[in-house]
Design an enzyme around this catalytic site. Structure first.
Site, PDB file in Angstrom:
ATOM      1  N   GLU A  76      -5.478  24.542  57.787  1.00 20.80           N
ATOM      2  CA  GLU A  76      -4.775  25.075  56.612  1.00 20.80           C
ATOM      3  C   GLU A  76      -3.312  25.302  56.984  1.00 20.80           C
ATOM      4  O   GLU A  76      -2.969  25.315  58.172  1.00 20.80           O
ATOM      5  CB  GLU A  76      -5.418  26.384  56.155  1.00 20.80           C
ATOM      6  CG  GLU A  76      -5.276  27.519  57.153  1.00 20.80           C
ATOM      7  CD  GLU A  76      -5.378  28.894  56.490  1.00 20.80           C
ATOM      8  OE1 GLU A  76      -4.647  29.118  55.508  1.00 20.80           O
ATOM      9  OE2 GLU A  76      -6.151  29.721  56.970  1.00 20.80           O
ATOM     10  N   LYS A 117     -11.228  37.844  56.763  1.00 17.98           N
ATOM     11  CA  LYS A 117     -10.137  38.760  57.057  1.00 17.98           C
ATOM     12  C   LYS A 117     -10.690  40.174  57.171  1.00 17.98           C
ATOM     13  O   LYS A 117     -11.524  40.587  56.379  1.00 17.98           O
ATOM     14  CB  LYS A 117      -9.088  38.692  55.943  1.00 17.98           C
ATOM     15  CG  LYS A 117      -8.288  37.404  56.000  1.00 17.98           C
ATOM     16  CD  LYS A 117      -7.344  37.296  54.847  1.00 17.98           C
ATOM     17  CE  LYS A 117      -8.090  37.188  53.546  1.00 17.98           C
ATOM     18  NZ  LYS A 117      -7.188  36.917  52.412  1.00 17.98           N
TER      19      LYS A 117
HETATM   20  N1  PSU Z   1      -6.558  35.185  57.099  1.00 14.97           N
HETATM   21  C1  PSU Z   1      -5.498  35.470  57.879  1.00 14.97           C
HETATM   22  N2  PSU Z   1      -4.269  35.078  57.466  1.00 14.97           N
HETATM   23  C2  PSU Z   1      -4.076  34.405  56.300  1.00 14.97           C
HETATM   24  C3  PSU Z   1      -5.205  34.092  55.483  1.00 14.97           C
HETATM   25  C4  PSU Z   1      -6.409  34.500  55.937  1.00 14.97           C
HETATM   26  O1  PSU Z   1      -5.634  36.082  58.924  1.00 14.97           O
HETATM   27  O2  PSU Z   1      -2.941  34.083  55.970  1.00 14.97           O
HETATM   28  C5  PSU Z   1      -5.016  33.310  54.225  1.00 14.97           C
HETATM   29  C6  PSU Z   1      -5.908  32.067  54.255  1.00 14.97           C
HETATM   30  O3  PSU Z   1      -5.121  30.960  53.879  1.00 14.97           O
HETATM   31  C7  PSU Z   1      -6.962  32.364  53.211  1.00 14.97           C
HETATM   32  C8  PSU Z   1      -6.166  33.184  52.226  1.00 14.97           C
HETATM   33  O4  PSU Z   1      -7.513  31.213  52.639  1.00 14.97           O
HETATM   34  O5  PSU Z   1      -5.410  34.037  53.069  1.00 14.97           O
HETATM   35  C9  PSU Z   1      -7.032  33.939  51.249  1.00 14.97           C
HETATM   36  O6  PSU Z   1      -6.239  34.576  50.325  1.00 14.97           O
HETATM   37  P1  PSU Z   1      -6.901  35.329  49.063  1.00 14.97           P
HETATM   38  O7  PSU Z   1      -7.583  36.532  49.632  1.00 14.97           O
HETATM   39  O8  PSU Z   1      -5.755  35.654  48.180  1.00 14.97           O
HETATM   40  O9  PSU Z   1      -7.869  34.360  48.443  1.00 14.97           O
END
Ligand code: PSU
Ligand code: MN
Length: 304
Positions: free
Chosen positions: A25, A159
């Protein structure tokens, strides 16, 4: 109609040669994921880990409105600079509006990887069910995308500031096989274990490849598999410190009235501040480790 997806020559060649390819990603390498210069170090280490394991990295992004799988080294710096967060829902918008740099999240990257026929994808942590989602309704599009696209996603869990129990439940509801890689519990990103059991444990890349292949054989249109790899022991942060840092970061996010896609970048930046930067090397280590495991799985799968 011809696909507008641009796949690099290197990725095409590797696929034709039966070599492993690992999609990456771009959000974690942008200013939305990691602070500079750690973001560049993360990218270099992830690419190196994939190449060391004999596979080919395929960075995903939308550049100048063009969806891409596999970027040239000269293009990497575009990802490292200011970028717009791009989830799967945003793909068509980014193309039609010609976004300069769309940094793809897990959902968009899984979609692009699937479109390019790339079977394995590495990330740091996936998005999931947010704490307090009963009120906010915030569940990351990552989960549905992982379930739908025929790609094996390798992560260090979700996360850390999410509701991990609900995230694991939601993955079950969506029919995603969650494989604990050398573990019986779902990893907690900066920490090795959340204490939440995973449905299945595997202990090597060949076991993952066998499961993916068996699943595909019985159900050719099956979606994705999630491989959850604990952060290496030496790089993990103590759970107590993490809990405190997280509580502080989430309280700050609530105080500032942050919602939706803005929450992740905010909390990650706050975590780095509260842990005095120690969350950053942990983040780098887990991302590199995931890339390495993903490359081993990709190589196994390509050889079948
Ligand atoms: N985990 C991390 N750093 C990030 C992300 C996840 O440690 O930057 C990013 C990834 O790209 C993941 C996104 O797909 O956050 C998810 O965001 P949201 O919760 O808005 O769906
Ligand atoms: Mn969200």
């Amino acid at each position: 109609m011809e696909s507008p997806l641009v796949i690099s020559d290197e990725v095409r060649q590797a696929t034709a040669d039966g070599r492993g390819v690992v999609a990456l990603e771009s959000t974690i390498f942008s200013n939305l994921g990691l602070p500079s210069p750690a973001n560049q170090e993360a990218l270099i280490r992830c690419i190196g880990a994939i190449e060391d394991a004999g596979a080919v990295p395929a960075l995903t992004a939308v550049l100048d409105g063009v969806p891409r799988v596999g970027l040239a080294p000269a293009e990497h710096e575009r990802i490292l600079g200011p970028a717009t967060k791009l989830a799967e829902r945003d793909l068509g918008v980014a193309m039609a509006q010609g976004w300069a740099v769309g940094a793809t999240t897990v959902s968009a990257s899984a979609a692009l990887a699937a479109g390019a026929g790339v079977a394995v994808f590495a990330t740091g942590g996936i998005g999931g069910v947010h704490r307090g989602n009963a009120v906010s309704g915030d569940v990351s599009a990552d989960l549905g995308a992982i379930a739908r696209h025929p790609v094996t996603t390798v992560c260090a869990g979700a996360k850390s500031f999410l509701d991990l129990g609900k995230t694991v439940e939601q993955l079950e509801t969506l029919g995603v096989p969650v494989l604990g890689y050398g573990t019986d519990t779902f990893p907690a990103f900066y920490g090795r274990s959340s204490g939440i059991p995973v449905p299945h444990r595997v202990d090597g890349p060949e076991e993952v490849a066998a499961i993916v292949a068996a699943r595909r054989s019985v159900q050719p249109s099956a979606g994705g598999v999630l491989v959850a790899v604990p952060i290496p022991e030496a790089d993990a942060l103590p759970q107590v410190e993490l809990d405190e840092a997280l509580d502080a970061a989430l309280a700050a996010a609530a105080r500032d009235g942050l919602t939706g896609a803005a929450i992740t970048p905010f909390v990650l930046a706050h975590m780095a501040q509260v842990t005095e930067g120690r969350s950053v090397p942990a983040n780098l280590a887990l991302a590199e480790n995931n890339a390495s495991v993903a490359a081993q799985i990709a190589t196994e799968l390509a050889g079948r």
